[in-house]
Design an enzyme around this catalytic site. Structure first.
Site, PDB file in Angstrom:
ATOM      1  N   ARG A  38      94.574  73.703 -56.031  1.00  0.00           N
ATOM      2  CA  ARG A  38      93.483  73.614 -57.050  1.00  0.00           C
ATOM      3  C   ARG A  38      92.334  72.541 -57.001  1.00  0.00           C
ATOM      4  O   ARG A  38      91.387  72.969 -57.523  1.00  0.00           O
ATOM      5  CB  ARG A  38      94.614  73.032 -58.441  1.00  0.00           C
ATOM      6  CG  ARG A  38      95.569  74.277 -58.717  1.00  0.00           C
ATOM      7  CD  ARG A  38      96.242  73.842 -59.887  1.00  0.00           C
ATOM      8  NE  ARG A  38      96.953  74.984 -60.437  1.00  0.00           N
ATOM      9  CZ  ARG A  38      97.891  75.060 -61.363  1.00  0.00           C
ATOM     10  NH1 ARG A  38      98.602  73.877 -61.727  1.00  0.00           N
ATOM     11  NH2 ARG A  38      98.438  76.170 -61.886  1.00  0.00           N
ATOM     12  N   LYS A 199     113.724  90.281 -65.040  1.00  0.00           N
ATOM     13  CA  LYS A 199     114.122  90.812 -66.213  1.00  0.00           C
ATOM     14  C   LYS A 199     112.765  91.419 -66.950  1.00  0.00           C
ATOM     15  O   LYS A 199     111.912  91.060 -67.005  1.00  0.00           O
ATOM     16  CB  LYS A 199     114.420  89.757 -67.103  1.00  0.00           C
ATOM     17  CG  LYS A 199     115.724  88.976 -66.685  1.00  0.00           C
ATOM     18  CD  LYS A 199     116.259  88.031 -67.689  1.00  0.00           C
ATOM     19  CE  LYS A 199     117.758  87.513 -67.270  1.00  0.00           C
ATOM     20  NZ  LYS A 199     118.033  86.458 -68.213  1.00  0.00           N
ATOM     21  N   GLY A 356     103.457  83.104 -60.654  1.00  0.00           N
ATOM     22  CA  GLY A 356     104.067  82.132 -59.641  1.00  0.00           C
ATOM     23  C   GLY A 356     104.880  82.814 -58.595  1.00  0.00           C
ATOM     24  O   GLY A 356     104.433  82.388 -57.238  1.00  0.00           O
ATOM     25  N   GLY A 379     100.947  81.632 -66.282  1.00  0.00           N
ATOM     26  CA  GLY A 379     100.919  82.167 -67.472  1.00  0.00           C
ATOM     27  C   GLY A 379      99.592  83.048 -68.195  1.00  0.00           C
ATOM     28  O   GLY A 379      99.767  83.888 -68.635  1.00  0.00           O
TER      29      GLY A 379
HETATM   30  P1  AMP Z   1     110.022  86.999 -61.973  1.00  0.00           P
HETATM   31  O1  AMP Z   1     110.048  85.488 -62.159  1.00  0.00           O
HETATM   32  O2  AMP Z   1     110.410  87.544 -63.266  1.00  0.00           O
HETATM   33  O3  AMP Z   1     108.717  87.674 -61.302  1.00  0.00           O
HETATM   34  O4  AMP Z   1     111.234  87.252 -61.184  1.00  0.00           O
HETATM   35  C1  AMP Z   1     111.361  86.975 -59.851  1.00  0.00           C
HETATM   36  C2  AMP Z   1     112.821  86.822 -59.501  1.00  0.00           C
HETATM   37  O5  AMP Z   1     113.512  88.208 -59.550  1.00  0.00           O
HETATM   38  C3  AMP Z   1     113.075  86.501 -57.977  1.00  0.00           C
HETATM   39  O6  AMP Z   1     113.526  85.261 -57.972  1.00  0.00           O
HETATM   40  C4  AMP Z   1     113.701  87.456 -57.261  1.00  0.00           C
HETATM   41  O7  AMP Z   1     114.873  87.057 -56.524  1.00  0.00           O
HETATM   42  C5  AMP Z   1     114.367  88.095 -58.601  1.00  0.00           C
HETATM   43  N1  AMP Z   1     114.976  89.422 -58.387  1.00  0.00           N
HETATM   44  C6  AMP Z   1     114.040  90.319 -58.065  1.00  0.00           C
HETATM   45  N2  AMP Z   1     114.742  91.699 -57.746  1.00  0.00           N
HETATM   46  C7  AMP Z   1     116.047  91.297 -58.208  1.00  0.00           C
HETATM   47  C8  AMP Z   1     117.092  92.128 -58.209  1.00  0.00           C
HETATM   48  N3  AMP Z   1     117.218  93.542 -57.782  1.00  0.00           N
HETATM   49  N4  AMP Z   1     118.340  91.266 -58.598  1.00  0.00           N
HETATM   50  C9  AMP Z   1     118.313  90.177 -58.880  1.00  0.00           C
HETATM   51  N5  AMP Z   1     117.174  89.550 -59.015  1.00  0.00           N
HETATM   52  C10 AMP Z   1     116.065  89.841 -58.504  1.00  0.00           C
END
Ligand code: AMP
Length: 398
Positions: A38, A199, A356, A379
């Protein structure tokens, strides 16, 4: 796009003081800055302002002191770190507002750089307080905002201040906004979005916005399971938000209406344990065992996704396609990232990524240098993908 003014619109700044909002909220370990990204990002803006003759006063938040002076959250140790990056002495002023700060700033030699104390030591910062902004404005003549990563927050130093002083975008802000405009604002079509991650619930607004804007929506990661389950696929023990089935179906329907093709994996990598090198197999999505979980997109689907990118001119990417932190469930993310990188280097694709985990995933794939642009904003990047107006950017437009 230039709907805002940039440093190029500024003439000679000799004798002028510029209040520069940067993001100096860098990771510190044992009193030392452990990642200078940064600081390096805002350095070109400081250099350009100095070259025009200005004295530069850097404003930033640091951590979350919640409106109180917290000594461990002082920006004081960041001043010498910024100095190292700039190759010059950087002064520190113990406050960002008030008589003492005004006296300290008045005593600075012309053409120097100073870091002002943490804006969040004042409760008015997070309240976007006009009086605090007025007080800050007394220190300088011009406002330059270089902190895209803080632009989703309407705070005194990001929003109110831009309405008090003549306001301009710094180089880093300008680069972000140009890249984002090329990514989704006014992209070359066809445009694809890759949305992965854990999610659906955390990216509902992103998905809803994107289906109305992109030609191809590639859904991977844990969130793909929710879509597959909503379509009647048994996903076994996979991470899945079964309660969001209706929502997932309505996003698919909206995509259909808008002419957006949604790509869900048709083969997947499954394992019985969520751990590195767990025994695993590649199966069709209809063959996931009751005791198995989907941890990555399968090789056939990844190849097809690569073909989608080959016919696209633009891709916007947020979130990994699988549990990329644990081998071998990083394969799909790495493979598609490499395809995007190669197409970008070949000149057929503009690739913009951010958020991130995405930055970590693309670093892991070793392709960060080969994308057109990778935003380090978390964010702010997501809110931009949600189609929301960012207060810090809006304020620059007036
Ligand atoms: P996010 O912060 O929402 O971008 O989610 C990232 C996280 O999603 C990472 O830590 C990945 O390990 C997890 N992730 C991605 N695909 C899967 C999956 N099929 N099952 C469980 N976790 C997952």
């Amino acid at each position: 796009m230039a709907s805002f003014r940039t440093i190029d619109d500024l003439g000679d700044l000799t004798g002028k003081k510029v209040l520069l909002r940067s993001d100096l909220n860098v990771p510190v370990q044992d009193g030392r800055v452990s990642d200078k990204t940064r600081l390096t990002a805002t350095a070109p803006t400081i250099k350009d302002l100095l070259a025009k003759g200005a004295t530069v006063l850097v404003l930033s938040h640091f951590d979350r002191p919640k409106g109180k002076r917290v000594p461990e959250m002082s920006l004081k140790p960041i001043a010498p770190a910024l100095g190292e990056v700039l190759g010059m002495d950087v002064a520190f002023v113990d406050d960002c507002v008030g008589a003492e700060a005004e006296a300290a700033v008045a005593a600075l030699p012309a053409g120097s750089v100073a870091v002002l104390e943490n804006t969040r030591f004042h409760a008015g910062e997070e309240k976007n307080d006009a009086e605090l902004a007025q007080g800050m404005a007394r220190l300088g003549d011009i406002f330059v905002n270089d902190a895209f990563s803080a632009a989703h927050r309407a705070h005194a130093s990001t929003e109110a201040l831009a309405r008090v002083l003549p306001a301009y975008a710094g180089r880093s802000m300008e680069k972000e906004l140009t890249a984002l405009e090329n990514g989704l604002g006014n992209p070359e079509r066809p445009v694809a979005a890759v949305v992965g991650g854990a999610k659906v619930s955390s990216k509902l607004d992103v998905l809803t916005n994107l289906v109305g804007k992109v030609d191809h929506l590639i859904i991977g990661g844990g969130m793909a399971n929710t879509f597959l389950a909503a379509r009647g696929v048994s996903v076994g023990k996979s991470l899945c938000e079964h309660d969001l089935a209706e929502t997932a179906l309505s996003i698919l329907a909206k995509a259909d209406e808008a002419g957006c093709t949604v790509h869900l994996p048709y083969d997947v990598v499954v394992a019985k344990e969520f751990k590195a090198n767990a025994e695993n197999r590649v199966v069709n999505v209809h063959e996931v065992g009751e005791d198995e979980m989907i941890l990555d997109v399968g090789p056939a689907a990844v190849e097809a996704l690569g073909d989608v990118l080959k016919v696209c001119k633009t891709v916007v990417w947020n979130g990994p396609l699988g549990a990329f932190e644990i081998a071998p469930f990083d394969r799909a993310t790495v493979a598609l990232a490499k395809t995007a990188a190669a197409l970008t280097q070949g000149g057929s694709l503009t690739s913009v990524a951010g958020g991130g985990d995405t930055v970590a995933a693309l670093n892991h794939a070793g392709v960060s240098q080969d994308f057109t642009f990778i935003s380090t904003a978390g964010g702010a990047f997501l809110e931009w993908m949600e189609g929301k107006a960012l207060p810090g950017v809006e304020a620059l437009k007036n």
